[in-house]
Design a protein around this motif. Structure first.
Motif, PDB file in Angstrom:
ATOM      1  N   VAL A 284       0.868  -1.177   0.000  1.00 14.60           N
ATOM      2  CA  VAL A 284       0.000   0.000   0.000  1.00 14.60           C
ATOM      3  C   VAL A 284       0.904   1.227   0.000  1.00 14.60           C
ATOM      4  O   VAL A 284       1.883   1.290   0.750  1.00 14.60           O
ATOM      5  N   SER A 285       0.600   2.176  -0.871  1.00 10.63           N
ATOM      6  CA  SER A 285       1.412   3.394  -0.927  1.00 10.63           C
ATOM      7  C   SER A 285       0.532   4.633  -0.827  1.00 10.63           C
ATOM      8  O   SER A 285      -0.618   4.635  -1.259  1.00 10.63           O
ATOM      9  N   VAL A 286       1.091   5.678  -0.226  1.00 10.20           N
ATOM     10  CA  VAL A 286       0.442   6.990  -0.152  1.00 10.20           C
ATOM     11  C   VAL A 286       1.426   7.998  -0.733  1.00 10.20           C
ATOM     12  O   VAL A 286       2.533   8.174  -0.199  1.00 10.20           O
ATOM     13  N   SER A 287       1.047   8.635  -1.856  1.00 12.73           N
ATOM     14  CA  SER A 287       1.953   9.530  -2.579  1.00 12.73           C
ATOM     15  C   SER A 287       1.401  10.946  -2.605  1.00 12.73           C
ATOM     16  O   SER A 287       0.187  11.165  -2.593  1.00 12.73           O
ATOM     17  N   ASP A 288       2.322  11.923  -2.673  1.00 11.39           N
ATOM     18  CA  ASP A 288       1.920  13.320  -2.857  1.00 11.39           C
ATOM     19  C   ASP A 288       2.954  14.021  -3.720  1.00 11.39           C
ATOM     20  O   ASP A 288       4.066  13.520  -3.927  1.00 11.39           O
ATOM     21  N   ASN A 289       2.575  15.165  -4.244  1.00  9.22           N
ATOM     22  CA  ASN A 289       3.514  15.981  -5.023  1.00  9.22           C
ATOM     23  C   ASN A 289       3.842  17.250  -4.250  1.00  9.22           C
ATOM     24  O   ASN A 289       3.888  18.351  -4.797  1.00  9.22           O
ATOM     25  N   GLY A 290       4.088  17.045  -2.942  1.00 11.82           N
ATOM     26  CA  GLY A 290       4.375  18.163  -2.046  1.00 11.82           C
ATOM     27  C   GLY A 290       5.828  18.579  -2.038  1.00 11.82           C
ATOM     28  O   GLY A 290       6.575  18.362  -3.001  1.00 11.82           O
ATOM     29  N   ILE A 291       6.256  19.138  -0.906  1.00  5.61           N
ATOM     30  CA  ILE A 291       7.586  19.750  -0.823  1.00  5.61           C
ATOM     31  C   ILE A 291       8.705  18.735  -0.592  1.00  5.61           C
ATOM     32  O   ILE A 291       9.878  19.071  -0.695  1.00  5.61           O
ATOM     33  N   GLY A 292       8.347  17.474  -0.271  1.00  4.80           N
ATOM     34  CA  GLY A 292       9.375  16.457  -0.043  1.00  4.80           C
ATOM     35  C   GLY A 292       9.961  16.523   1.358  1.00  4.80           C
ATOM     36  O   GLY A 292       9.639  17.410   2.158  1.00  4.80           O
ATOM     37  N   ILE A 293      10.833  15.563   1.656  1.00  6.03           N
ATOM     38  CA  ILE A 293      11.427  15.449   2.993  1.00  6.03           C
ATOM     39  C   ILE A 293      12.943  15.561   2.889  1.00  6.03           C
ATOM     40  O   ILE A 293      13.578  14.824   2.121  1.00  6.03           O
ATOM     41  N   PRO A 294      13.575  16.463   3.648  1.00  6.71           N
ATOM     42  CA  PRO A 294      15.037  16.614   3.623  1.00  6.71           C
ATOM     43  C   PRO A 294      15.750  15.332   4.060  1.00  6.71           C
ATOM     44  O   PRO A 294      15.223  14.568   4.876  1.00  6.71           O
ATOM     45  N   GLU A 295      16.950  15.102   3.553  1.00 10.66           N
ATOM     46  CA  GLU A 295      17.717  13.898   3.859  1.00 10.66           C
ATOM     47  C   GLU A 295      17.962  13.747   5.356  1.00 10.66           C
ATOM     48  O   GLU A 295      17.886  12.642   5.899  1.00 10.66           O
ATOM     49  N   LYS A 296      18.246  14.839   6.054  1.00 11.21           N
ATOM     50  CA  LYS A 296      18.583  14.749   7.484  1.00 11.21           C
ATOM     51  C   LYS A 296      17.384  14.308   8.331  1.00 11.21           C
ATOM     52  O   LYS A 296      17.562  13.748   9.416  1.00 11.21           O
ATOM     53  N   ILE A 297      16.165  14.543   7.802  1.00 19.23           N
ATOM     54  CA  ILE A 297      14.962  14.124   8.526  1.00 19.23           C
ATOM     55  C   ILE A 297      14.617  12.682   8.212  1.00 19.23           C
ATOM     56  O   ILE A 297      14.125  11.949   9.080  1.00 19.23           O
TER      57      ILE A 297
END
Length: 356
Positions: A284-297
């Motif tokens: 199951v996947s949940v996708s968005d075209n938002g701002i994304g997540i920084p590598e450090k997080i």
């Protein structure tokens, strides 16, 4: 006739997850146990020791079980009893015993149902309900005064309409906003605390149609006011996917992922839920075209650390508990969760679960 009856009992026991047994009163020994019985009591079929089994019974339940045994022999017929045993690792197991005394052949036919998970859930739910009542008491007490202050401020503003300067109205509105913000933080903190506590309840899997469950979640968002500011879609190559899971807890996971996607996706953004059947497992996947997540997080996202907290695009606060709870629930289903994210492009969370 007895042989036919035993044959049916043996066939039922051979494929059952419950523990089946036949106990010979005269010989004081088990003439039949199924595999589930040996697993439950951690013993071998050909070396069952009555004293060993009796020692496994919880000390507080031994007198009770002895009186149940005597009652069954005295009354005959079918009886149902509940008692506890201690497993090898000293954990307590709750058992329901359905027993039938065959007086003609002097044998007891029995089935043991291990309902430990249901009993522990019941205990946890009672504790959660108790905490809920305390939480409501605290909230009702702590919100009473600030709500009264807001009411007085609004009343004062109504009485002064047309007679005071705009700056004074702005000050009053700011006061109301500050009071609301402080108390929203109080509510959010208490709700997050209770949410974390409730996640320790063991899962109870049932056969469900995952497609129907996921469509129902997406349908909820499409009917809400959020449909005006986000695009919600569901996709799958299958019309139905049947599997065993705790649907209430897993849909809690999906809702949490969608909620996070909403926070970090701009107006008019797209949020998609997808289900893929991979044979023994489902993804199951949940996708968005938002701002994304920084590598450090990304590295610490599923840990309960404040360093991963960040506000949503509209200033939404994060309790910091959601992702760690999501992973806990996925782990309880013997699944795994991972993500693919690129800043400025979007994020996709994947959850793979076994069907059984």
């Amino acid at each position: 006739m007895a042989e036919i009856r035993n044959d049916i009992f043996f066939k039922m026991g051979s494929s059952a997850s419950d523990a089946y047994f036949i106990f010979d009163i005269q010989q004081s020994s088990f003439t039949y146990v199924n595999d589930a019985f040996t697993i439950l009591f951690n013993c071998l079929e050909n070396s069952i020791n009555i004293k060993q089994l009796w020692s496994a019974v919880h000390d507080e339940d031994k007198d009770h079980l002895q009186s149940c045994y005597e009652e069954l022999l005295a009354d005959g017929g079918t009886k149902k009893y509940v008692f506890r045993i201690l497993s090898v690792d000293e954990t307590v197991k709750y058992l329901k015993c359905s027993a039938y005394f065959d007086q003609e052949h002097n044998e007891i036919y029995g089935v043991l149902d291990d309902f430990t998970t249901a009993q522990e859930n019941k205990t946890h739910i009672e504790q959660i309900n108790g905490r809920k009542n305390v939480t409501l008491e605290v909230l009702s007490h702590d919100l009473k005064e600030p709500l009264g202050m807001i009411k007085m401020a609004v009343s004062s503003m109504e009485n002064k309409i047309g007679r005071v300067a705009e700056e004074e109205f702005k000050d009053s509105l700011q006061f109301i906003a500050d009071v609301c913000e402080r108390n929203l933080k109080l509510i959010r903190s208490m709700v997050n605390h209770e949410f974390l506590k409730s996640s320790v309840v063991a899962i109870k899997r049932e056969r469900v149609d995952l497609i129907w469950e996921l469509k129902d979640v997406v349908r909820f968002y499409k009917r809400s006011h959020l449909r005006e500011i986000r695009n919600f879609t569901f996709s799958s190559g299958q019309e139905k996917i049947f599997m065993f899971l705790d649907s209430m807890k897993f849909m809690q996971v999906v809702n949490n992922l969608i909620s996070n996607a909403i926070k970090f996706t701009s107006f008019g953004g797209n949020i998609e839920v997808n289900a893929e059947d991979r044979g023994e497992t489902v993804v199951v996947s949940v996708s968005d075209n938002g701002i994304g997540i920084p590598e450090k997080i990304k590295e610490k996202l599923f840990q309960n650390e404040k360093s991963v907290l960040r506000q949503g695009l509209n200033g939404e606060e994060s309790g910091g508990l959601g992702m760690s709870i999501i992973k806990d629930i996925v782990d309880l289903h013997h699944g795994r969760i991972w993500l693919v994210s690129e800043q400025g492009i979007g994020t996709t969370f994947y959850i793979e679960l076994p069907k059984q």
